[in-house]
Design a protein around this motif. Sequence first.
Motif: not given
Length: 351
Positions: A328-350
């Motif tokens: 019978t038609g149905r949907s299973l929607l699972m929750r994702p998780e954010l994994v924070v590593r080194g490729s993101t950081g604070p906004v840099p100076p101009p």
Amino acid sequence: MSGATIHQVAKAAGVSPSTVSNFLNGRPGRMLPETRARVEEAIRHLGYRPNRAARQLRTGRVQVVGLVVPSVANPFWGAFALHLEGAALAAGYHVLLCNSARDPERERAYIDELWADGIRGVVLCSSLPSLDHVLPLVEQGLNLVAFDRTAQAGDPSRMVNISVDNVIGAQLATRHLLELGHRRIAFVSGALRSVNRRERFRGFRDALESAGLSPDEAIVWSGAADEPYGDLDVAGLGRRAAADLMREDDPPTAIVAINDMCALGVSAGVRDAGLRVGQDVSVVGFDDIVLADLAAPPLTTVRQPMADMAAAAFTHLRECVESDEPATGRSLLMRPELVVRGSTGPVPPPR
């Protein structure tokens, strides 16, 4: 010993052939643990392998499921295939793998062949908005799991959709960048023709709007209108996108990529421009493939519960195939998780 029969296994284990048959077909009933152990030992010792053709004649079923992915060139799909195969093998099933490049005609041809070979369960991973090309087989009795795709208008009533919540995943990625102070945030994707890509873009826009930014002013790079989905060279697509974006008069300080392979390409393009990932430009991916943690710097990404989704897909197909009851038609929607590593950081100076 090769070519052993079920009767030889039964004799070696000191049980009846019907007991061995019940064991092989997953029906141990009230079989004592020591009985199961003797049967397992006899099977190992004799090298017994069940006759698949005989089993098909006896049950009317083939213990094989089909898996149609866009391309195993993307490690996400290779890993998903491995998880699905693991769940299948544990239940005595096998998996046949097909690469479709999200081409509807190719998908239809593959699934036609699987159906002709007696395979009644298929996991389809293309995330195309319309599945009209496989509808005739679904109507004939094919059990279909549409993976990485939420239910769409016009879907057949007996199909099941299993997906991570792509909208929430993209919201998590974008909100993380907003919390770091970024306001010039780009979204990089191939053509937005698949359901999962559209939903990730929606999550990106929703997060901007919630932060008081106009989603209509978002920086979006989606390639040429006639460009293919990019599964064969999505990293190259990301690299090209970064090159274009970094040449702008007011380039973004952060980029949300459609998936990890695209994000790795974006990171390469940022470095090509003489900039530092995670310091001058932040990059977020989606999937958490094995390469994400090995990148330099390691990639911040949205993790999908891949093993759980693969197990759910196989369990559904097995239940449908073995019960001969239509899904019978149905949907299973699972929750994702954010994994924070080194490729993101604070906004840099101009710059």
